[in-house]
Design an enzyme around this catalytic site. Structure first.
Site, PDB file in Angstrom:
ATOM      1  N   ARG A  30       0.841  -1.195   0.000  1.00  0.00           N
ATOM      2  CA  ARG A  30       0.000   0.000   0.000  1.00  0.00           C
ATOM      3  C   ARG A  30       0.876   1.245   0.000  1.00  0.00           C
ATOM      4  NH1 ARG A  30      -4.560  -1.780   4.499  1.00  0.00           N
ATOM      5  NH2 ARG A  30      -5.330  -3.582   3.339  1.00  0.00           N
ATOM      6  N   SER A  53      -7.992  -1.311   1.071  1.00  0.00           N
ATOM      7  CA  SER A  53      -8.955  -1.640   2.108  1.00  0.00           C
ATOM      8  C   SER A  53      -9.698  -0.412   2.624  1.00  0.00           C
ATOM      9  CB  SER A  53      -8.257  -2.391   3.247  1.00  0.00           C
ATOM     10  OG  SER A  53      -9.204  -2.879   4.176  1.00  0.00           O
ATOM     11  N   HIS A  54      -9.546  -0.133   3.901  1.00  0.00           N
ATOM     12  CA  HIS A  54     -10.299   0.928   4.575  1.00  0.00           C
ATOM     13  C   HIS A  54      -9.646   2.294   4.441  1.00  0.00           C
ATOM     14  CE1 HIS A  54      -7.210  -0.730   7.138  1.00  0.00           C
ATOM     15  NE2 HIS A  54      -7.174   0.419   7.775  1.00  0.00           N
ATOM     16  N   ASP A  98     -16.496  -1.571   4.808  1.00  0.00           N
ATOM     17  CA  ASP A  98     -15.413  -0.647   4.444  1.00  0.00           C
ATOM     18  C   ASP A  98     -15.182  -0.600   2.944  1.00  0.00           C
ATOM     19  OD1 ASP A  98     -14.307  -3.215   4.245  1.00  0.00           O
ATOM     20  OD2 ASP A  98     -12.309  -2.507   4.746  1.00  0.00           O
ATOM     21  N   ASP A 112     -13.206  -2.135   0.790  1.00  0.00           N
ATOM     22  CA  ASP A 112     -13.111  -3.345  -0.034  1.00  0.00           C
ATOM     23  C   ASP A 112     -14.032  -4.462   0.433  1.00  0.00           C
ATOM     24  OD1 ASP A 112     -11.546  -3.880   2.283  1.00  0.00           O
ATOM     25  OD2 ASP A 112     -10.427  -5.417   1.196  1.00  0.00           O
ATOM     26  N   ASP A 163     -14.332  -6.122   3.451  1.00  0.00           N
ATOM     27  CA  ASP A 163     -13.968  -7.188   4.379  1.00  0.00           C
ATOM     28  C   ASP A 163     -14.189  -6.817   5.853  1.00  0.00           C
ATOM     29  OD1 ASP A 163     -11.851  -5.427   4.672  1.00  0.00           O
ATOM     30  OD2 ASP A 163     -10.274  -6.929   4.349  1.00  0.00           O
ATOM     31  N   ARG A 164     -14.518  -5.567   6.140  1.00  0.00           N
ATOM     32  CA  ARG A 164     -14.763  -5.158   7.527  1.00  0.00           C
ATOM     33  C   ARG A 164     -16.252  -4.882   7.738  1.00  0.00           C
ATOM     34  NH1 ARG A 164      -9.715  -1.602   9.867  1.00  0.00           N
ATOM     35  NH2 ARG A 164      -8.052  -2.915   9.025  1.00  0.00           N
ATOM     36  N   THR A 212      -2.048 -10.499  14.230  1.00  0.00           N
ATOM     37  CA  THR A 212      -2.952  -9.757  13.358  1.00  0.00           C
ATOM     38  C   THR A 212      -2.632 -10.075  11.898  1.00  0.00           C
ATOM     39  OG1 THR A 212      -3.217  -7.969  14.952  1.00  0.00           O
ATOM     40  CG2 THR A 212      -3.658  -7.448  12.651  1.00  0.00           C
ATOM     41  N   GLU A 222     -11.184 -10.336  14.232  1.00  0.00           N
ATOM     42  CA  GLU A 222     -10.183  -9.365  14.653  1.00  0.00           C
ATOM     43  C   GLU A 222     -10.888  -8.140  15.212  1.00  0.00           C
ATOM     44  OE1 GLU A 222      -6.567 -10.203  11.457  1.00  0.00           O
ATOM     45  OE2 GLU A 222      -7.955  -8.556  11.097  1.00  0.00           O
ATOM     46  N   SER A 269     -10.217  -5.206  14.716  1.00  0.00           N
ATOM     47  CA  SER A 269     -10.236  -4.155  13.709  1.00  0.00           C
ATOM     48  C   SER A 269     -11.424  -4.326  12.759  1.00  0.00           C
ATOM     49  CB  SER A 269      -8.917  -4.127  12.931  1.00  0.00           C
ATOM     50  OG  SER A 269      -8.612  -5.405  12.396  1.00  0.00           O
ATOM     51  N   LYS A 294     -11.634 -12.071   5.713  1.00  0.00           N
ATOM     52  CA  LYS A 294     -12.731 -11.582   6.537  1.00  0.00           C
ATOM     53  C   LYS A 294     -13.818 -11.064   5.608  1.00  0.00           C
ATOM     54  CE  LYS A 294      -9.945  -7.444   7.675  1.00  0.00           C
ATOM     55  NZ  LYS A 294      -8.575  -7.915   7.565  1.00  0.00           N
TER      56      LYS A 294
END
Length: 580
Positions: free
Chosen positions: A24, A115-116, A297, A299, A301-302, A365, A384, A386, A397
């Site tokens: 990233r 991601s987020h 989020d 992508d 996954d959260r 993690t 997790e 997060s 996730k």
């Protein structure tokens, strides 16, 4: 249509080591000449048996997603990949990518996501590789990628001809479903297939949950539901599942259109960045507050789970899902064998595992650490702190999975429509009465100067080293004069019970005699600077004390953590960026 393969001269570019969830950086970094090309070639050079393989490709729709896809297709063809399956419009949310890989038994997949993290021309971009089980590449692969980035001298690139360097796949329309084949004048042919981004994923979820039951529950006149897509990738998936499949009203989806800049927001589903949803779910601010709120989020996954004026911590969420899985979710009707959580996550899941005779694992993690446990059949549900929750249906996730779990739990708890609604808060409070409450809070200090962040960790190490020399006869230690003794302080080390691999230095932790904990770690999910995460946890088995405000219950521990770490003094930060 034909193409040829050219070797393009390049040289190593510093800083291409992947973090816990891929590489990233800022978009401007990825757009530098050969930056993405080098990393992708280094990836392909790390993979054995790539010739003729089938890969999936897609991303979260952030800025520069389409341009990156074009580059990756040319390098894939150049390296002998037989076929690339691309999500329509270049879109594949992270759990859907895993589902596609597993359903079609693909060689692997490339996901374009940060991601987020925020998106846009001045914000973040990312790339990661998932292996054949649908999960993130293990360190054995990412280490090879990094090594190759330090020695790369050329990359293989598809071109129209030896005289024409233009893109041979430039006419591909990623909005149109179907396959297009290309002839390689120098070797194996190449195919690109554009698929519906949601079909495989939604089909999988429909085998796991009772959609008829959920549709009936969502249709209750006394139940209102609101999902916040945060302008990320999950909006269209949520519309497909909640509106088209379950019959929810279209206005139950907010910020459901995927935007290249995620609407200028920070698509991280927590109390700070999803404040608009939090306010809409607060009856003191919104008289029409929904009974159930959820967010995902950038992508997909959260997840964040809310009741009416009530926040469910991610640690409680995964514990409640595990506790109620067998009775509420068809996929788990045969029961669970084991569960797992990341080390910083509050130990609410541990109490569920102990009471129900389940095998329990504490991992570093990073979702990749759950993959081996899932593949070995030892874990079905994991989470997790997060805001990540998932199960063995994929190897990532899965935000929408977690939301469907909660809808299933609510539907099962409310079998009769003419009875008062059993709420999210009712379910959580009932769980505390059975298992105790784990008060939990995480302080995030984002974009901290890297040197300052290192000094904080060094200070914590010094404290630990001094404590180790002052153990009493029982092996107990004192932290900053705190009244409850510490029984363990270390930098968490994990030995994988499946393959024996060891992950060291995964976070400094202090475990107290009453099961309270303090944890300090640096996050690897940002694109610049450093993020310090400080976790505080207190276990409370007494029902009379379980309804306290979390920040009030944790105040002594938080003050202790800040004092002994000297975090404020060393970073110059008076307050965290985000409090969860």
């Amino acid at each position: 249509m034909s193409f040829c393969v050219k070797d393009v001269v390049t040289s190593p570019i510093e800083g291409q080591k992947t973090g816990t969830s891929g590489l990233r950086k800022k978009v401007a970094v990825f757009m530098q000449p050969n930056y993405l090309n080098n990393w992708v070639q280094s990836l392909f050079s790390s993979l054995e048996d790539l010739q003729g393989a089938i890969l999936a490709l897609g991303g979260d729709g952030r800025y520069w997603n389409r341009e990156a896809i074009k580059i990756i297709l040319r390098i894939a063809a150049g390296n002998g990949v037989g076929k690339v399956i691309v999500g329509q419009d270049g879109i594949l949310c992270t759990p859907a990518m895993s589902a596609v890989i597993r359903a079609r038994k693909l060689f692997g997949g490339v996901i374009l996501t940060a991601s987020h993290n925020p998106a846009g021309p001045t914000e973040d971009f990312g790339i990661k590789y998932n292996v054949g089980n649908g999960g993130p590449a293990p360190e054995s692969v990412t280490d090879k990628i990094f090594a190759n980035t330090k020695s790369i001298a050329s990359y293989k690139y598809a071109a129209v001809s030896s005289e024409d360097d233009s893109d041979p796949f430039g006419a591909l329309d990623l909005s149109v479903l179907g396959s297009t084949k290309f002839t390689n004048s120098d070797g194996a042919d190449f195919e690109v297939e554009v698929i519906d981004s949601a079909d495989d994923y939604v089909s999988l979820l429909k085998t796991m949950f009772d959609f008829d039951q959920l549709k009936q529950f969502v249709g209750r006149s006394d139940f209102r539901f609101l999902f916040d897509g945060m302008c990320g990738v999950t909006g269209p998936y949520a519309t497909r599942i909640f509106v088209s499949e379950l019959g929810a009203s279209p206005d139950s989806i907010m910020r459901g259109t995927t935007l290249e800049d995620f609407g200028g927001g920070h698509p991280d589903p927590n109390l700070t960045y999803a404040a608009e949803l939090v306010d809409k779910c607060d009856p003191s601010k919104n008289p029409d507050a929904p009974d159930f709120g959820a967010a995902s989020d950038g992508d997909g996954d959260r997840n964040m789970i809310l009741g009416k004026g009530f926040f469910v911590t991610p640690s409680d969420s995964v514990a409640i899902i595990a506790a109620r899985a067998q009775g509420s979710i068809p996929y788990f009707q045969q029961g669970l064998k084991g569960v797992a959580r990341s080390m910083p996550t509050a130990s609410a899941l541990d109490h569920v595992a102990k009471k129900n005779g389940l095998e329990m694992f504490e991992t570093p993690t990073g979702w990749k650490f759950f993959g081996n446990l899932m593949d070995a059949g030892r874990v079905q549900i994991c989470g997790e702190e997060s805001f990540g929750t998932g199960s063995d249906h994929v190897r990532e996730k899965d935000g929408l999975f977690a939301i469907l779990c909660w809808l299933s739990i609510l539907a099962t708890a409310n079998p009769v429509a003419d009875q008062p609604l059993v709420t999210v808060e009712d379910i959580v409070v009932d769980h505390w009465k059975t298992y105790g409450r784990n008060f939990f809070s995480r302080y995030d200090y984002e974009n901290v100067d890297s040197d300052a962040a290192s000094k904080v960790m060094s200070r914590v190490d010094e404290v630990m080293a001094q404590m180790a020399t002052e153990k009493n006869e029982e092996g107990h230690m004192s932290l900053g004069g705190f009244e409850t003794p510490v029984v363990l302080c270390d930098n968490f080390c994990y030995e994988d019970p499946v393959d024996g691999s060891v992950a060291k230095g995964q976070g400094r932790r202090f475990i107290f005699a009453d099961y309270s904990r303090l944890v300090f770690r640096l996050s690897g999910t940002g694109s610049s600077g450093a993020t310090i995460r400080m976790y505080s946890e207190k276990y409370e088995p007494n029902e009379d004390k379980q309804r306290m405000d979390a920040q009030e219950a944790l105040k002594p521990l938080i003050e202790l953590a800040l004092r002994v770490s000297e975090l404020k003094e060393l970073t110059g930060r008076d307050a965290p960026t985000v409090i969860t």
